[in-house]
Design a protein around this motif. Structure first.
Motif, short mmCIF file in Angstrom:
data_model
loop_
_atom_site.label_atom_id
_atom_site.label_comp_id
_atom_site.label_asym_id
_atom_site.label_seq_id
_atom_site.Cartn_x
_atom_site.Cartn_y
_atom_site.Cartn_z
N ILE A 108 34.32 43.05 16.61
CA ILE A 108 34.53 41.94 15.53
C ILE A 108 35.75 41.17 15.62
N LEU A 109 36.81 41.85 16.24
CA LEU A 109 37.96 41.12 16.70
C LEU A 109 37.49 40.14 17.76
N GLU A 110 36.77 40.38 18.83
CA GLU A 110 36.48 39.56 19.90
C GLU A 110 35.47 38.30 19.48
N ARG A 111 34.80 38.71 18.28
CA ARG A 111 33.93 37.63 17.99
C ARG A 111 34.69 36.69 17.26
N MET A 112 35.71 37.33 16.29
CA MET A 112 36.71 36.27 15.55
C MET A 112 37.48 35.48 16.33
N ASP A 113 37.97 35.86 17.67
CA ASP A 113 38.61 35.46 18.56
C ASP A 113 37.90 34.20 19.29
N GLY A 114 36.80 34.57 19.39
CA GLY A 114 35.97 33.69 20.45
C GLY A 114 35.31 32.43 19.75
N PRO A 115 34.49 31.64 20.52
CA PRO A 115 33.99 30.44 19.91
C PRO A 115 32.84 30.81 18.91
N PRO A 116 32.83 29.95 17.86
CA PRO A 116 31.93 30.15 16.86
C PRO A 116 30.34 30.35 17.31
N GLU A 117 29.37 31.09 16.69
CA GLU A 117 28.00 31.52 17.20
C GLU A 117 27.21 30.80 16.14
N PRO A 118 26.48 29.91 17.04
CA PRO A 118 25.35 28.89 16.11
C PRO A 118 24.35 29.90 15.36
N LEU A 119 24.07 29.74 14.31
CA LEU A 119 22.83 30.35 13.52
C LEU A 119 21.65 29.54 13.42
#
Length: 325
Positions: free
Chosen positions: A279-290
């Motif tokens: 989750i840290l990696e996801r928060m630090d990376g570019p937003p994911e389109p839904l």
């Protein structure tokens, strides 16, 4: 008229004539163009306006100013003194201040920590957070899951969860000194499973366990810290803690301690440490389109109030967590 004879200062004037041993006189330090002050044993004193002539007279008689006085007129001594001063300030900031802050934080009573936490939460609710839109059943489920975590062989932390809409803070969790942990709706939405949320909460529990919030606030008020340490009253110092806590930036050491706490807690409860790294990696990376073109709450992580404003050095932390056994 002043003169030196046989180790004595001879003072002659219209109504004055005295002889006093130089050893019993107190001479003021030279200070710019200010007169030198000679103080006699009986309390009388004499002002000497011509400091240069006075020093030459003393030198001819074998008298010298104290070393510290002479050093003030030496460029080398001044440069060395400045270097020593800088070294002492660095040492105090990096070693002494954190240790004093820890001791002061550990002496803060629970009642005061609760008051500070309540004031901090009120400040955030008024200026940052919004009411949570998370269903009550979901909030209760996460609180119940957190309550089941085992904490053997570690300082017991009894966290209480509160949920808020993060708004500019985005996907985030914030631990307050009393054990209160605020979780934003955006963080819950960003997580792919509850174990990731528990990983973040375990990290925040580490901050509470080590009293990082109080220690950081105290370190940022160094003058108040030393005053409180000397007087023995920390209540006045902690009056400004809510503002400091609301915009805390934890140090690398604090983050490592909290991550280590979280790793031990997750392993103890059979949860992969990688869940926190994920989750840290996801928060630090570019937003994911839904679907439909919308984006997750991670888009807020680039705002001034982002999670990583208070949790720096994320790449290093992720690497350490993935390397954990």
């Amino acid at each position: 008229m002043l003169s030196v004879t046989d180790g004595k200062l001879v003072t002659c004037g219209e109504d004055v004539e005295r002889r006093d041993a130089l050893a019993v006189l107190r001479l003021s330090e030279p200070l710019g163009h200010a007169p030198r002050l000679v103080t006699f044993p009986d309390g009388a004193h004499c002002e000497v306006s011509d400091d240069a002539a006075f020093r030459r007279m003393l030198a001819r008689s074998g008298q010298r100013d104290a070393p510290v006085v002479r050093w003030q007129f030496s460029r080398t001594a001044v440069a060395v003194s400045l270097a020593v001063l800088v070294a002492c300030l660095v040492l105090a900031h990096e070693w002494l201040l954190p240790r004093l802050a820890r001791q002061v934080a550990e002496r803060v009573p629970a009642e005061l920590a609760t008051r500070v936490s309540d004031e901090t939460l009120a400040m955030l609710d008024a200026n940052v957070f919004g009411p949570s839109q998370l269903p009550v059943a979901r909030q209760q489920a996460l609180s119940a899951r957190l309550a089941t975590l085992k904490q053997a062989d570690m300082p017991t932390v009894r966290p209480q969860l509160l949920f808020r809409q993060g708004r500019p803070m985005g996907a985030n969790a914030l631990a307050l000194p009393s054990g209160l942990i605020v979780v934003t709706d955006e963080l819950v939405a960003l997580a792919r499973n509850d174990e990731e949320i528990l990983g973040v909460l375990a990290h925040e529990m580490g901050h509470v366990s080590q009293r990082h919030g109080l220690r950081l606030a105290i370190e940022s008020s160094a003058v108040g810290l030393f005053a409180a340490w000397y007087i023995g009253d920390v209540s006045a110092l902690l009056a400004g803690v809510p503002a400091a806590l609301s915009q805390a930036r934890y140090s690398r050491g604090f983050e490592r301690e909290a991550d280590d706490f979280a790793a031990r807690l997750l392993v103890l409860n059979g949860i992969p440490v990688g869940r926190l790294a994920d989750i840290l990696e996801r928060m630090d990376g570019p937003p994911e389109p839904l679907e439909g073109g919308s984006r997750t709450g991670s888009e807020h992580s680039r705002s001034p109030f982002a999670y990583f404003a208070t949790h720096p050095l994320t790449a290093e932390r992720i690497h350490r967590l993935r390397a954990a056994p």
